[in-house]
Design an enzyme around this catalytic site. Structure first.
Site, PDB file in Angstrom:
ATOM      1  N   GLN A 122       0.692  -1.122  -0.095  1.00 21.87           N
ATOM      2  CA  GLN A 122      -0.041   0.070  -0.043  1.00 21.87           C
ATOM      3  C   GLN A 122       0.881   1.477  -0.006  1.00 21.87           C
ATOM      4  O   GLN A 122       1.539   1.566   0.966  1.00 21.87           O
ATOM      5  CB  GLN A 122      -0.767  -0.015   1.297  1.00 21.87           C
ATOM      6  N   GLY A 123       0.883   1.936  -1.126  1.00 24.05           N
ATOM      7  CA  GLY A 123       1.671   3.343  -1.279  1.00 24.05           C
ATOM      8  C   GLY A 123       1.100   4.471  -0.781  1.00 24.05           C
ATOM      9  O   GLY A 123       0.576   5.101  -1.831  1.00 24.05           O
ATOM     10  N   TYR A 124       0.788   4.696   0.387  1.00 21.93           N
ATOM     11  CA  TYR A 124      -0.198   5.810   0.622  1.00 21.93           C
ATOM     12  C   TYR A 124       0.810   6.920   1.268  1.00 21.93           C
ATOM     13  O   TYR A 124       0.854   7.963   0.980  1.00 21.93           O
ATOM     14  CB  TYR A 124      -1.276   5.327   1.775  1.00 21.93           C
ATOM     15  N   SER A 125       1.186   6.430   2.459  1.00 19.49           N
ATOM     16  CA  SER A 125       2.039   7.604   3.514  1.00 19.49           C
ATOM     17  C   SER A 125       3.088   8.275   2.689  1.00 19.49           C
ATOM     18  O   SER A 125       3.939   7.320   1.907  1.00 19.49           O
ATOM     19  CB  SER A 125       2.446   6.902   4.719  1.00 19.49           C
ATOM     20  N   SER A 157       4.655  -1.274   3.834  1.00 18.87           N
ATOM     21  CA  SER A 157       4.831  -2.588   4.455  1.00 18.87           C
ATOM     22  C   SER A 157       4.963  -3.517   3.123  1.00 18.87           C
ATOM     23  O   SER A 157       3.921  -3.577   2.339  1.00 18.87           O
ATOM     24  CB  SER A 157       3.690  -2.929   5.486  1.00 18.87           C
ATOM     25  N   GLU A 240      -9.596  -1.973   5.731  1.00 15.50           N
ATOM     26  CA  GLU A 240      -8.535  -2.256   6.494  1.00 15.50           C
ATOM     27  C   GLU A 240      -8.950  -2.037   7.823  1.00 15.50           C
ATOM     28  O   GLU A 240      -8.346  -2.671   8.745  1.00 15.50           O
ATOM     29  CB  GLU A 240      -7.539  -1.321   5.997  1.00 15.50           C
TER      30      GLU A 240
END
Ligand SMILES: Cc1cc2nc3c(=O)[nH]c(=O)nc-3n(C[C@H](O)[C@H](O)[C@H](O)COP(=O)(O)OP(=O)(O)OC[C@H]3O[C@@H](n4cnc5c(N)ncnc54)[C@H](O)[C@@H]3O)c2cc1C
Lengths: 394, 363
Positions: A122-125, A157, A240
């Site tokens: 997950q490439g969010y932050s 992660s 999530e």
């Protein structure tokens, strides 16, 4: 109030039990879920309808009708038998693709994900955008048939092992902050993408920094329209959040502590016979029961398709906190033994409790921090006024 | 599987809340407290019309024959309104004792009277949990001597249920010879508590409780469950008041609820209190449906609600600032009710020890 299960559901429970008794030995053990043994197990579970239950058959799932209680029974029985449960691929991305993906995306991604052959990160932050995710700066502009991505993600992660990333990037720099974001699907290892592991306090390196330098993905790899990424992402955050803070997890871990306190001694006394430890254990047990029954309440509302309200909003905050407190109790009752780590002589349970104590703190922060949860509870569940905003333009 | 209140249970909640809102507003509570009266007669009478004193009593004996979950919902509503009426002892603990240990004749006689609301029975069993000073009651030849402290609902009682030193339960008429009551003043003026002195006072033993502590223990369980539910209701009111106040009170030109320090206090109260509701429901439901779990769950409910109640009581007071500390707002009635519930029939530490014992964890 009726805690009995219907005949149909009792029969289902029996069926799951006998399946587990017969096939338990084929299960590859708890732990990470990659590897062919894990995928074979997953395939067997899908065939029996015990994994990917509600994912349509055409995309590799079991194609069964949603039945919240059956899913609950499955989780209970697998946990009880200490057998690795099946999964529905990835509960962050698969529901999004099912809901908002193009037919081509569904075909291409859901089946391998559900089979366990394709994993996601997950490439969010970003370094500058955590809780305030919508301020994210990683940019993508269109050049021919491609998005060209530049910027940086952090705390990603599983980026080292994942095959794909679902990622938020800013594609409309002139739009208001929530409306300038797009949701892209990027194969890991695409040229222009660099993954650097970050070491965590546990000593592991599950999360990473991901750098993008003129990284190109076809414009077809977008979910939803340009500028709609924030709303697409919120669909995943919902999924999530539902998973973090599962009260049954704390309940299971608490039973391990009871065993520990009955067996471990100090000065020849069982830890359980030390009144102050026992008192803490009982105080924690009450909290765990309360959250477990709260979970039953949420479940009952979900079955009836009714809004569970406050009882649902508190699960992430309270559940993660309970897990953390559970680990903390285990460490405290062990005293000096509780600080052993990294395969040390005399270590207990492979240092699991220290590892959890740290990991669970990570989960208090990840997926929406405890403070953000309290904002949400305060504003959405209790209706308290929002703070004045000091947003500066992106 | 359905873990939620039934339609009927929700209706019971609603009708009680509606009744209490009109019959027992804070002004009415204040009158009782200021006059140092033992109870609000009119509210009690109104509750009797709704059948509340006979909530647990079977229909054969004139009651409405409901379960412990309904009884807990009543207690929650009473706590929510800080209602100054007898309930825990006379409507719950005593019927439980009578049903567990009374002779047919005793059941016939007492249960019908209690169900009507006309006879009120107080309960004095504190010495069975923790004896203070030299309190305690001895039985010989059908007469009781000694004293019982912290007798619940004692001022307004016509009859007393008390335990002797062996744990056997006795009914004693309020006007029996040698009986004296001394009012004890507590922080909580919505409850009446007395010290009961007996001197060769004639009493009627409940035969099933002779050489059998189980009826006593069930009676205490029932009382604890009600106190836990009372705290749930009282704490919910304090939370609601804090949230309402935080929306309306302004400082620094904005509602104080928009300050995170205040918002987070409210969120923490809500997050702590909401699971308590499920714990109380489960404990209440277990009494008849899963009796093997009931004692443990009641212990947890009583101890945990005491802790969360205390947290909510102080935090809600803080949200109100100076106003929370005044008599003007009356928030302190709830604060004190929660404080009362915490100590009576065993404080949290004592009960947690019992929770461990119930599970066989203490060697
Ligand atoms: C174990 C773990 C795994 C993760 N995995 C991933 C992943 O796979 N992909 C991914 O994209 N991200 C991941 N994250 C990142 C995670 O989502 C962020 O860490 C989290 O959202 C917080 O952002 P931040 O770290 O920038 O902290 P900040 O937002 O800077 O917060 C710092 C402190 O300020 C507080 N704060 C911030 N804003 C407010 C506010 N409005 N009100 C009150 N307090 C506030 C926070 O609560 C916190 O205490 C992971 C994090 C952890 C710990």
């Amino acid at each position: 109030m009726d805690l009995a299960y219907s005949v149909e559901h009792e029969a289902y429970r029996d069926e799951v039990r006998s399946f587990l008794a017969k096939n338990k030995n084929k299960s590859p053990g708890l732990g990470f879920r990659d590897g062919t043994a894990a995928n074979d197990w997953q395939q067997l579970l899908i065939e029996h309808g015990y994994a990917a239950r509600t994912i349509p058959k055409e995309y590799g799932g079991a194609g069964l009708e949603a039945d919240i209680l059956k899913s609950h029974i499955l989780a209970e029985e697998f946990a009880h038998a200490k057998v690795r449960p099946g999964h529905s691929g990835d509960n962050r991305i698969v529901p999004v693709l099912l809901e908002l993906g193009t037919e081509e995306q569904k075909e291409r991604f859901i089946r391998p994900t559900v089979r366990g052959e394709m994993s996601w990160c997950q490439g969010y932050s970003e370094p500058g955008s955590g809780s305030d995710l919508a301020s994210l700066q990683t940019k993508a502009h269109v050049d021919g048939d491609d998005f060209v991505i530049n910027g940086q993600k952090i705390w990603t992660s599983g980026a080292k092992t994942a095959h794909m990333m679902f990622c938020l990037v800013r594609t409309e720099p002139d739009a208001p902050k929530h409306q300038g974001i797009s949701y892209l699907l990027i194969p890991m290892g695409t040229p222009g993408m660099e993954v650097r592991p970050l070491r965590q306090m546990t000593g592991d390196s599950q999360f990473n920094e991901v750098f993008f330098t003129d990284c190109r993905v076809p414009t077809t790899e977008i979910v939803g329209n340009r500028g709609e990424g924030w709303y697409v992402a919120n669909a995943t955050l919902k999924h999530e959040r539902g998973g973090l803070g599962d009260p049954n997890q704390a309940a299971g871990r608490f039973n391990d502590i009871l065993d520990l306190m009955k067996n471990e001694t100090v000065d020849g006394r069982r830890l359980m016979d030390i009144p102050s430890y026992r008192d803490r254990a009982m105080a924690l047990q009450a909290r765990i029961f309360a959250m477990k029954f709260n979970g039953m309440r949420v479940l009952s509302h979900n079955i009836k398709n009714e809004e569970p309200g406050l009882s649902r909003w508190i699960v992430k905050l309270q559940g993660c906190e309970l897990n953390h407190q559970t680990a903390s109790l285990a460490i405290d009752v062990m005293g000096e033994l509780g600080i052993l780590y990294d395969g040390s002589p005399h270590i207990r349970d492979q240092g699991m409790w220290q590892h959890r104590y740290m990991m669970d703190l990570g989960l208090i922060i990840g997926g929406g921090t405890a403070q953000i949860q309290k904002n949400i509870i305060g504003e959405r569940a209790l209706g308290l006024p929002k703070e004045p905003k000091f947003d500066k333009p992106i | 599987m359905e873990f939620m209140l039934s339609e009927e249970q929700r209706m019971l909640q609603e009708s009680l809340t509606r009744f209490l809102a009109s019959a027992c507003p804070l002004d009415r509570v204040r009158k009782v407290a200021d006059a140092e009266e033992s109870m609000a007669e009119d509210v009690h009478r109104g509750l009797a019309e709704l059948g509340i004193p006979g909530i647990l009593i079977p229909e054969d004996f004139g009651g409405v024959g409901m379960g412990f979950l309904e009884a807990a919902l009543v207690s929650e509503a009473l706590g929510g309104a800080v209602a100054p009426v007898p309930y825990t002892a006379t409507s719950v603990m005593v019927p439980v004792a009578l049903m567990a240990a009374g002779s047919d004749h005793q059941k016939q006689e007492w249960l019908t009277k209690i169900a009507s609301g006309k006879t009120r029975v107080a309960v004095g069993v504190t010495e069975q949990l923790g004896r203070r000073e030299s309190a305690g009651i001895n039985a010989s030849n059908g007469r009781l001597s000694g004293s019982a402290m912290f007798v619940l609902e004692g001022m307004e009682a016509d009859v007393f249920l008390t335990a002797d030193s062996t744990g056997a339960l006795h009914m004693v008429a309020g006007d029996a010879e040698g009986l004296e009551r001394t009012k004890l003043k507590t922080i909580d003026r919505t409850r009446s508590v007395i010290e009961l002195s007996l001197d060769q006072t004639p009493a009627e033993v409940l035969p099933g409780s002779v050489s059998n502590r189980e009826p006593l223990l069930c009676t205490i369980d029932a009382g604890r469950l009600m106190l836990a539910a009372d705290t749930l209701g009282a704490a919910q009111t304090m939370l609601d008041q804090a949230v309402a106040y935080a929306k309306e009170r302004r400082q620094f030109n904005r509602p104080i609820g928009s300050f995170q320090a205040v918002k987070h206090m409210c969120a923490e109260m809500a997050a702590e209190l909401e699971p308590c509701r499920s714990l109380v429901w489960y404990a209440a439901h277990s009494v008849r449906s899963m009796p093997e779990e009931a004692r443990l769950m009641i212990c947890h409910a009583k101890a945990h609600l005491s802790e969360v109640g205390q947290f909510v009581a102080r935090t809600s007071t803080e949200v109100h600032g100076g106003m929370g500390f005044t008599d003007l707002l009356g928030l302190h009635y709830w604060f004190k009710r929660i404080g009362f519930n915490r100590q009576v029939l065993g404080g949290p530490e004592l009960i947690r020890e019992e929770a461990a014992r119930v599970q066989g964890l203490v060697s």
